[in-house]
Structure formats: C-alpha cells, structure tokens
Design a protein around this motif. Structure first.
Motif, PDB file in Angstrom:
ATOM      1  N   ASP A  41      86.045 -13.826  12.766  1.00  6.63           N
ATOM      2  CA  ASP A  41      85.110 -14.952  12.824  1.00  6.63           C
ATOM      3  C   ASP A  41      84.426 -14.999  14.191  1.00  6.63           C
ATOM      4  O   ASP A  41      84.402 -14.016  14.933  1.00  6.63           O
ATOM      5  CB  ASP A  41      85.875 -16.253  12.474  1.00  6.63           C
ATOM      6  CG  ASP A  41      84.992 -17.308  11.836  1.00  6.63           C
ATOM      7  OD1 ASP A  41      84.284 -18.009  12.573  1.00  6.63           O
ATOM      8  OD2 ASP A  41      84.992 -17.429  10.590  1.00  6.63           O
ATOM      9  N   ASP A  42      83.903 -16.136  14.526  1.00  5.18           N
ATOM     10  CA  ASP A  42      83.114 -16.375  15.735  1.00  5.18           C
ATOM     11  C   ASP A  42      83.846 -15.913  17.001  1.00  5.18           C
ATOM     12  O   ASP A  42      85.043 -16.153  17.139  1.00  5.18           O
ATOM     13  CB  ASP A  42      82.857 -17.892  15.793  1.00  5.18           C
ATOM     14  CG  ASP A  42      81.825 -18.259  16.819  1.00  5.18           C
ATOM     15  OD1 ASP A  42      81.331 -17.361  17.517  1.00  5.18           O
ATOM     16  OD2 ASP A  42      81.505 -19.457  16.904  1.00  5.18           O
TER      17      ASP A  42
ATOM     18  N   TRP B  42      81.574 -12.181  11.230  1.00  3.69           N
ATOM     19  CA  TRP B  42      80.834 -13.442  11.286  1.00  3.69           C
ATOM     20  C   TRP B  42      79.541 -13.249  12.076  1.00  3.69           C
ATOM     21  O   TRP B  42      79.540 -12.590  13.120  1.00  3.69           O
ATOM     22  CB  TRP B  42      81.719 -14.468  11.979  1.00  3.69           C
ATOM     23  CG  TRP B  42      81.192 -15.869  12.152  1.00  3.69           C
ATOM     24  CD1 TRP B  42      81.453 -16.927  11.343  1.00  3.69           C
ATOM     25  CD2 TRP B  42      80.405 -16.380  13.235  1.00  3.69           C
ATOM     26  NE1 TRP B  42      80.852 -18.068  11.850  1.00  3.69           N
ATOM     27  CE2 TRP B  42      80.204 -17.757  13.007  1.00  3.69           C
ATOM     28  CE3 TRP B  42      79.824 -15.812  14.377  1.00  3.69           C
ATOM     29  CZ2 TRP B  42      79.468 -18.578  13.868  1.00  3.69           C
ATOM     30  CZ3 TRP B  42      79.087 -16.614  15.233  1.00  3.69           C
ATOM     31  CH2 TRP B  42      78.912 -17.989  14.973  1.00  3.69           C
TER      32      TRP B  42
ATOM     33  N   ARG C 255      75.788 -28.507  19.466  1.00  5.45           N
ATOM     34  CA  ARG C 255      76.848 -27.493  19.590  1.00  5.45           C
ATOM     35  C   ARG C 255      76.465 -26.437  20.627  1.00  5.45           C
ATOM     36  O   ARG C 255      76.654 -25.253  20.428  1.00  5.45           O
ATOM     37  CB  ARG C 255      77.131 -26.829  18.237  1.00  5.45           C
ATOM     38  CG  ARG C 255      78.576 -26.356  18.127  1.00  5.45           C
ATOM     39  CD  ARG C 255      78.804 -25.382  17.004  1.00  5.45           C
ATOM     40  NE  ARG C 255      80.220 -25.169  16.785  1.00  5.45           N
ATOM     41  CZ  ARG C 255      80.767 -24.014  16.446  1.00  5.45           C
ATOM     42  NH1 ARG C 255      80.023 -22.957  16.266  1.00  5.45           N
ATOM     43  NH2 ARG C 255      82.062 -23.917  16.269  1.00  5.45           N
TER      44      ARG C 255
ATOM     45  N   LYS D  50      80.098 -13.251   6.945  1.00  5.78           N
ATOM     46  CA  LYS D  50      80.012 -14.710   6.862  1.00  5.78           C
ATOM     47  C   LYS D  50      78.787 -15.104   7.684  1.00  5.78           C
ATOM     48  O   LYS D  50      78.762 -14.898   8.895  1.00  5.78           O
ATOM     49  CB  LYS D  50      81.286 -15.334   7.436  1.00  5.78           C
ATOM     50  CG  LYS D  50      81.304 -16.856   7.424  1.00  5.78           C
ATOM     51  CD  LYS D  50      82.710 -17.327   7.829  1.00  5.78           C
ATOM     52  CE  LYS D  50      82.787 -18.807   8.103  1.00  5.78           C
ATOM     53  NZ  LYS D  50      84.109 -19.181   8.670  1.00  5.78           N
TER      54      LYS D  50
ATOM     55  N   ASP E  24      76.686 -17.893   9.168  1.00  4.97           N
ATOM     56  CA  ASP E  24      76.881 -19.304   9.517  1.00  4.97           C
ATOM     57  C   ASP E  24      75.577 -19.915  10.021  1.00  4.97           C
ATOM     58  O   ASP E  24      74.640 -19.202  10.412  1.00  4.97           O
ATOM     59  CB  ASP E  24      77.973 -19.394  10.597  1.00  4.97           C
ATOM     60  CG  ASP E  24      78.783 -20.677  10.504  1.00  4.97           C
ATOM     61  OD1 ASP E  24      78.281 -21.659   9.925  1.00  4.97           O
ATOM     62  OD2 ASP E  24      79.906 -20.691  11.035  1.00  4.97           O
TER      63      ASP E  24
ATOM     64  N   ASN F 266      75.033 -23.446  12.347  1.00  2.00           N
ATOM     65  CA  ASN F 266      75.844 -24.552  12.851  1.00  2.00           C
ATOM     66  C   ASN F 266      75.099 -25.704  13.496  1.00  2.00           C
ATOM     67  O   ASN F 266      75.719 -26.501  14.197  1.00  2.00           O
ATOM     68  CB  ASN F 266      76.880 -24.016  13.838  1.00  2.00           C
ATOM     69  CG  ASN F 266      78.145 -23.570  13.129  1.00  2.00           C
ATOM     70  OD1 ASN F 266      78.638 -24.262  12.244  1.00  2.00           O
ATOM     71  ND2 ASN F 266      78.658 -22.411  13.485  1.00  2.00           N
TER      72      ASN F 266
ATOM     73  N   CYS G 199      77.574 -20.127   4.939  1.00  2.00           N
ATOM     74  CA  CYS G 199      78.361 -21.179   5.574  1.00  2.00           C
ATOM     75  C   CYS G 199      77.390 -21.952   6.452  1.00  2.00           C
ATOM     76  O   CYS G 199      76.433 -21.383   6.972  1.00  2.00           O
ATOM     77  CB  CYS G 199      79.443 -20.510   6.433  1.00  2.00           C
ATOM     78  SG  CYS G 199      80.411 -21.656   7.433  1.00  2.00           S
TER      79      CYS G 199
ATOM     80  N   GLY H  38      80.686 -25.438   7.809  1.00  2.00           N
ATOM     81  CA  GLY H  38      81.330 -25.799   6.549  1.00  2.00           C
ATOM     82  C   GLY H  38      80.268 -25.746   5.461  1.00  2.00           C
ATOM     83  O   GLY H  38      79.604 -24.732   5.282  1.00  2.00           O
TER      84      GLY H  38
ATOM     85  N   ASP I 179      84.573 -27.227   6.352  1.00  2.00           N
ATOM     86  CA  ASP I 179      85.522 -26.902   7.423  1.00  2.00           C
ATOM     87  C   ASP I 179      86.832 -27.650   7.242  1.00  2.00           C
ATOM     88  O   ASP I 179      87.792 -27.398   7.972  1.00  2.00           O
ATOM     89  CB  ASP I 179      84.912 -27.245   8.791  1.00  2.00           C
ATOM     90  CG  ASP I 179      83.990 -26.135   9.276  1.00  2.00           C
ATOM     91  OD1 ASP I 179      84.043 -25.025   8.712  1.00  2.00           O
ATOM     92  OD2 ASP I 179      83.202 -26.382  10.208  1.00  2.00           O
TER      93      ASP I 179
HETATM   94  C1  GLA Z   1      81.553 -23.146  11.544  1.00  2.00           C
HETATM   95  C2  GLA Z   1      82.233 -22.599  10.333  1.00  2.00           C
HETATM   96  C3  GLA Z   1      83.664 -22.266  10.639  1.00  2.00           C
HETATM   97  C4  GLA Z   1      83.706 -21.264  11.763  1.00  2.00           C
HETATM   98  C5  GLA Z   1      82.962 -21.817  12.961  1.00  2.00           C
HETATM   99  C6  GLA Z   1      82.829 -20.769  14.052  1.00  2.00           C
HETATM  100  O1  GLA Z   1      82.049 -24.390  11.902  1.00  2.00           O
HETATM  101  O2  GLA Z   1      82.149 -23.505   9.275  1.00  2.00           O
HETATM  102  O3  GLA Z   1      84.316 -21.752   9.501  1.00  2.00           O
HETATM  103  O4  GLA Z   1      83.132 -20.062  11.332  1.00  2.00           O
HETATM  104  O5  GLA Z   1      81.669 -22.239  12.624  1.00  2.00           O
HETATM  105  O6  GLA Z   1      82.149 -21.241  15.140  1.00  2.00           O
END
Ligand code: GLA
Length: 732
Positions: A366-367, A411, A443, A476, A478, A480, A526, A529, A548
């Motif tokens: 992930d991130d 990600w 963010r 994934k 995203d 945000n 995504c 979430g 999330d």
């Molecule tokens: C969002 C996603 C999480 C994760 C974070 C990473 O909040 O919904 O699942 O990937 O970003 O920063």
C-alpha cells in the motif's frame, strides 16, 4: 421488439422485460412522458397526458400556452418557456439569453446499445440483449440538436438514458445544464431513499417522504463522494424490501452530480439526475458535441430487494469488464493496517512468507513505497521506488513474493501531488489552483489538473515504468481528497467552468488506457475508502474498496447500504485486526471472516503479529470463502435483517440462480439475556423444492416452509457472533 413506435399517435413504447416506459410527441412537438411501470399490453396510452383538460387544450384553446408548459409531463424539460418545475436543460446563447425550446424532429430505433464517447456506460453483450431509440430534438433559434438516447434491456427491468448536444449553427453556445434523465410520476405518494454518510461510514440508507417542493442530494466535491452516493430510489410510501413499486436511479459518473425530486402543484413528482449544474458552463463551438453521462433506471414491482438484484445482474453482466469480470478474485493481504507507512521490503517479505503458508494468494504493497514518503506529507507524483524502504529494488521484492507462489499488487494515487515532491518542484502549475490565491491543503496534498493530456501522459509514463519493471498483477488506485479552487492553468477563460467535468473525463481516459494496456492487472478503485463507489468506476475496476472502516459490525451497515445497487462481488472487504483501528471494537475472527466473505475477501493485518489462534484459523476461513465464493459472486442477494432498524442482529442470503443451493449468514450484534431463538424467514428459494442444511442432511423442509415459517436461529453466546447455514436442494 422491446421498442416500438406508434405512427398514428406518435408515441413510443420501450418494453424492458416486465416493465415499460412510454412517451409521446405531444401537440407542439414537445416530447411528453406518458408512463413508467409494470408492462401493459397497450402500445399507446395518450389519454394519460390529460390533453383534453382545462385550462389549456392544445389546438382548441391557445390563450395560455404557459399553462400547458407548466403542466405537461416533459421528457426533457427546458428552461425559460413557462415550465417552472425543475428543468433538465439550459443554455446561454449568443445574446446572453437562457431560454431554450426543444421539439421533436425525428427518431431512430436500432438493436444493441451505443458506446458513450469518453464515458463509462453499460453495454449489451449482443445486439439481441438490448434495443435503443435515439430521439432527435431541435432548438431551431439556438441551432442545437439534442439527442435523447434510451436503451431498453430485453431481459432486465432496466432502461438507460443519456443525452448528446450538438451545435449545428455558426455561433458559440454555452451549455449551463445538461442533465441526463427526467422522469415524471403521476403522484406525490412516494418516499426518496438515498445513501448518505461520511468517511468510514459510507452509504447509509435514509428514507424520507416526498413533500411539496424540491428535495435533493448532490456532490460538488469533484468525486461522487462519501457524503452522498449517486443513487436514489423513489418508491411507493408502502414499499418495503419485498413488495411495492420502486424506481431506482443510478448515475454512471464519478464527479459532481445532482439527484432531485420535486413535488409540484398538481401533486405530481418530477425526478431528475445529472451532472451538477452548479459551477458548470460548457462552451459548445460550432459542430462540437457534448455527451452527458448515463443514468440507469430500474423498475421493481416487488420492493427494494428486487430492484437491487436487477442492478446487481446488470452491473455484473453489462458494466463490469475485463478478465476478472466473472472470476474469483485472488485472496490478498494488504499491509496498510498492518504497517501504515512504517515498512521495508524485509517486513513485507515476512508478511508474505507467513501469508503464503496460510493460503493467501497476493501481497498488496500500500501507500509509502515511492519518493521519500514516510508519512502522508510528501511524494505524491514521484512514482519511483523509495530505496530506503525497498532497498533491494521493486523487481527483487516482487520476484521473491512470486517465488512464494504469491502475486504482487501495488498502490498508486495518480491524481494527486504533494507540495513536497519532485513533481511539484518541476510543475507547480499542474496542481488545480486559482491564480493569485493560496492552495487549500487536504491530507497534505493538492489535486493534479487531470484535464491536461500532457500531465496525464507524464503520470502514466511514470506508472508504466513501475508496472513494466516487475510482475505486478494488481493496482489499488486511490483518490484521497476533494477538489478546491477549481481552475486550470491550461484552459482558456471561457472554458474554466468545464474543469470539473474535464477532470473526470481525464481520470476515465487514464483508467481506460491502463486497463487496455494491462488487461491482466486487476484494478481496485478506492477513494479514502468508498468516496468513489459508483458505476462509473465499476466500468474500469471490477471491485472498489468499500470503506476504510473494516470493523465487522460497521461493515454490516456499509455493505447493506452498498448492496442497494452495487453487487457484492464488487465490494472490497478484508478481515482486519482487533481492536479495530477505526472504532476500537473487538469482534470474533470468525465473524470478521463471514462479513468479509460477502465481498472480494482478503486480509488487512500483520499476519506475523496476530494471535496464534487467529493465524491457525486462516486456512479454514479461506477454505470457507472458496467454498461459497461462486455462489456469492453469481447468486441472487437477499437482505433479510436491516441493521438500521434493528441493531441487535443482521442476516442475508445468497441463492444460486437455479435455486439449487443457498448460503444464509447471520450476525448476532448484541446478545440478550433470556431470549428464545430468533425465527427468521428465508428468501429466494424454490417454494416447491425441498432443501436440507448441509450439517443435517436427514432433515428436509420445503422451500415454502423455510420461507413462510422460517428457521430458528439461536445458541449463540456473546456479542458479535455469527453463523452460516448452507441449504442444498434435496434430490427428488
Ligand atoms: C486511503 C485508503 C486506504 C489506504 C490509505 C493510504 O485512506 O482508503 O486503504 O490505502 O489511503 O494512504
């Protein structure tokens, strides 16, 4: 033939399975809405328009045309001619006027369903699956051609709509509103159900009685949003899960939208859905065409459950694409809740090693793997490997994960830029911004101006370099943050208000390129979430991270609401550690598995750190998921409990299409003292068949008894306990 045209009456009938939708070219050439509901044998119901009623009778008494305009149920109402109800279409012409007037010109009926240029949309798998009518409407003084596009699906109670607008003159025109659908219902006795929420508690259904005036939900956030989903059901006041008339509307779009119902002076309901016209102004040069996204309309004569199942069938068969469309998805383990930003390649490998032994099939990084990202305050846009964390390089890490027999996923957040990034140093003008104003942080990041092709090409080249450097089989994607200070350094002044929509088109363009160039990669969308859980995204990714909030009890609510129109096969759902990171609740490992099994299934925890007992439970949990996944993915979903109405328990079922087996899942949210077992009526079985529960093969009961009388669910001790039952049709 699903679509017919009665030449004498100038009326259209669109038959979609057991429902139909009727329109008529009314006096004056206006296109009027006649009927939407359960199918009837007739092909014309002109009398429903009440054209013979005072105070205005067309062609007899022409003294008050405005009254006609304000009462005729318009199929696509325009602004400015005396229809004071909410309108679907407005312009600003070369003289600065906003009035427009669309009249029927011609139509064309054909088999199949057209694509929408640059936009996601449902499709017909064969020409016999659907039929389309395009109705050409013209505004002569404004030199505009508006085409209303309707598709009726032959075997589903589904009609889709979209609109194109063409400038056929030699002057510029501005479009100030182009909604995609308007439906007139001849009563005000309806409720409006919408899916609302916030971060970590997305898509909670809310039901309100319609009343005089306008009621709406919308988004102006640049995404479909956590707060309001682009779905609305308008249903009879007495409709419930299993009975009553329901009209479901879902917008195949991922940006600003509006979904609005208006109860008007004669106690009728006008419902509209489309791109939010707030801050929208689109310049249409001569010969240019604007395409409004698709609205899916579902009719159900048997309550919300049937509406949902129709949406599920449509989206599984006619919206979701790609290799994973009909396939079980790999069981993944994602390191977000396991490590957050604090990981190295070694840590990931430890997780993968342990996970592979337990039967988990894919590691998702992930991130935090790129630029110099140690927290959320840097590096978005710098899509190169952070060597401090991934010391051996990406390929070495992926190869090692592959050698454990696991796939590897990664990600990205392609639409974003951190102020602390190489990209921002090079291209500060690429962030969406208003010249002369500060940029608002959210963010710790800004949004990239995805309307720019040069920018998209740059980001995509960086993504490709990563994707081509190792065997990556999952992404994934995203998103945000929401959009603020919406202006572009690349658009001329007169096109600035197009940015909201051009941004979404840019996202779609990049997703289309990605999924075309990498057909083997499984894409999961995504947005913090589930802020972009919408049908637009489903066109590109067969699954979307639901929320999330991974707590099993909160997920009961989120998955219940999401299932209103989105199939369970698309819901990203993982087993996470306890106490849950969002709500601090502890739930049994089994319950977490049963709830995640409704969706795509996977793990979001540090498998090297959880208790031995939980770790030991994983292989059996995976076996259980595997056993039922085909049924969950392809079967009919029935909601039984409603945790919003009774928060002590929840239950639901999946029934195979041939009704030969069914999975029943039950969660006891809170245990109560001195209660008898709970009697629960099953749904969706064949009433004439006999079934046994797998654990008790000697006891058979008719589908009729199981549905009419129910089963007793008891014997669960403690809060948050769950139970599943597997019913199998007995051989005769
Ligand atoms: C969002 C996603 C999480 C994760 C974070 C990473 O909040 O919904 O699942 O990937 O970003 O920063």
């Amino acid at each position: 033939m699903p679509i017919t045209f009665n030449e004498n009456q100038m009326s259209f009938k669109l038959a979609a399975n057991n429902s139909c939708y009727m329109m008529k070219v009314a006096p004056g050439g206006y296109l009027a809405h006649v009927y939407f509901g359960k199918n009837v044998p007739d092909d014309d119901l002109t009398y429903l328009l009440r054209l013979d009623e005072n105070p205005f009778t067309p062609e007899v008494n022409n003294r008050d045309l405005a009254c006609y305009m304000d009462t005729l149920p318009f199929e696509y109402p325009c602004f400015g001619l005396g229809d004071y109800r909410e309108h679907a279409f407005s312009i600003m012409d070369k003289n600065g006027a906003s009035t427009c007037d669309l009249r029927y010109t011609s139509h064309r009926i054909y088999d199949g369903k057209p694509k929408l240029e640059g936009l996601p949309a449902t499709f017909a798998n064969s020409d016999s699956e659907a039929q389309t009518v395009e109705i050409l409407m013209t505004d002569k003084p404004a030199n505009l051609e508006v085409t209303l596009i309707y598709t009726a699906f032959a075997d589903l109670d589904v009609i889709t709509r979209s609109v194109t607008v063409k400038n056929i003159g030699s002057d510029k025109v501005y479009l100030t509103r182009v909604y995609s659908a308007c439906v007139e219902l001849d009563s005000e006795k309806y409720d409006m159900i919408t899916l609302n929420g916030s971060w970590a508690r997305e898509r909670a259904p809310e039901r309100c009685r319609l009343h005089h005036g306008k009621q709406l939900i919308d988004s102006m956030r640049g995404e479909s949003s956590h707060q309001n989903n682009p779905f609305t059901a308008i249903c009879a006041n007495n409709a419930d899960e299993d009975s009553g008339e329901v009209y479901g509307f879902n917008f195949v779009y991922s940006g600003n939208f509006v979904s609005e119902a208006e109860v008007t002076q004669h106690k009728k309901t006008r419902y509209l859905m489309g791109i939010n016209s707030c801050d929208f102004k689109w310049l249409l040069e001569p010969n240019e065409v604007f395409t409004a996204p698709e609205v899916v309309m579902v009719y159900s004569d048997s309550g919300l459950g049937k509406m949902s199942r129709t949406f599920h069938d449509l989206y599984r068969n006619n919206l979701i694409r790609g290799e994973y469309k009909d396939k079980r998805r790999p069981i993944l383990i994602n390191n977000w809740e396991a490590t957050y930003f604090n990981f190295t390649d070694e840590k990931l490998l430890q997780i993968a090693q342990e996970a592979s032994k337990l039967g988990i099939e894919m590691l998702v990084m992930d991130d935090g793997w790129f630029g110099h990202r140690d927290s959320d305050n840097s590096s978005l846009g710098d899509w190169f490997v952070y060597e401090k964390k991934i010391a051996g390089g990406l390929k070495a890490l992926v190869d090692k994960v592959n050698s454990l027999g696991m796939k590897f996923g990664i990600w990205f957040e392609p639409e974003m830029i951190s102020p602390d990034s190489e990209l921002y140093k090079q291209h500060p003008d690429w962030a969406i911004q208003v010249k002369g104003r500060d940029l608002t942080l959210c963010r710790e990041q800004y949004v990239l101006d995805f309307s720019r092709k040069d920018l998209r090409d740059h980001i995509y080249a960086k993504m490709r370099a990563i994707l081509d450097s190792a065997n990556i089989e999952y992404i994934k994607w995203d998103m945000n943050r929401q959009l603020t200070e919406v202006a572009s350094n690349a658009l001329p002044v007169e096109r600035q208000r197009e940015l909201w929509h051009r941004y979404v088109l840019g996202v779609y363009d990049l997703m289309e390129r990605l999924t075309t160039d990498y057909p083997h990669i499984l894409l999961e969308n995504c947005s913090g979430g589930g802020a972009r859980f919408d049908p637009g995204m489903l066109y590109y990714s067969p699954q979307i991270w639901c929320s999330d909030d991974t707590d099993a009890i909160e997920r009961l609510k989120i998955q219940y609401g999401t299932s209103m129109c989105y199939p369970c096969s698309a819901m990203g759902a993982h087993v996470s550690d306890c106490p849950n990171h969002t709500v601090g609740r502890s739930t049994p490992f089994t319950t977490r598995g049963h709830v995640a099994m409704v969706g795509t299934f996977g793990y979001e925890l540090d498998v090297t750190k959880i208790s031995q007992q939980d770790r030991d439970a994983i292989p059996a949990q995976i076996a259980e998921f595997n056993k039922y996944n085909a049924l969950v993915r392809t079967g009919d979903h029935y909601r039984i409990g409603n945790i919003f109405e009774d928060n002590l328990w929840d239950a639901w079922m999946f029934v195979s299409k041939d009704k030969s087996e069914a999975l029943f899942e039950f969660v006891q949210v809170l245990c109560r003292p001195n209660e008898r077992s709970r009697r629960i009526k099953l749904k969706g079985l064949d009433p004439d068949a006999y079934y046994y529960e797998e654990q008790t093969p000697d006891v058979t009961l008719s589908g009729q008894a199981l549905m009419q009388c129910g089963v007793n669910i008891g014997g669960l001790w403690g809060d948050h306990q769950s139970k599943i039952l597997h019913f199998i049709k007995a051989e005769n």
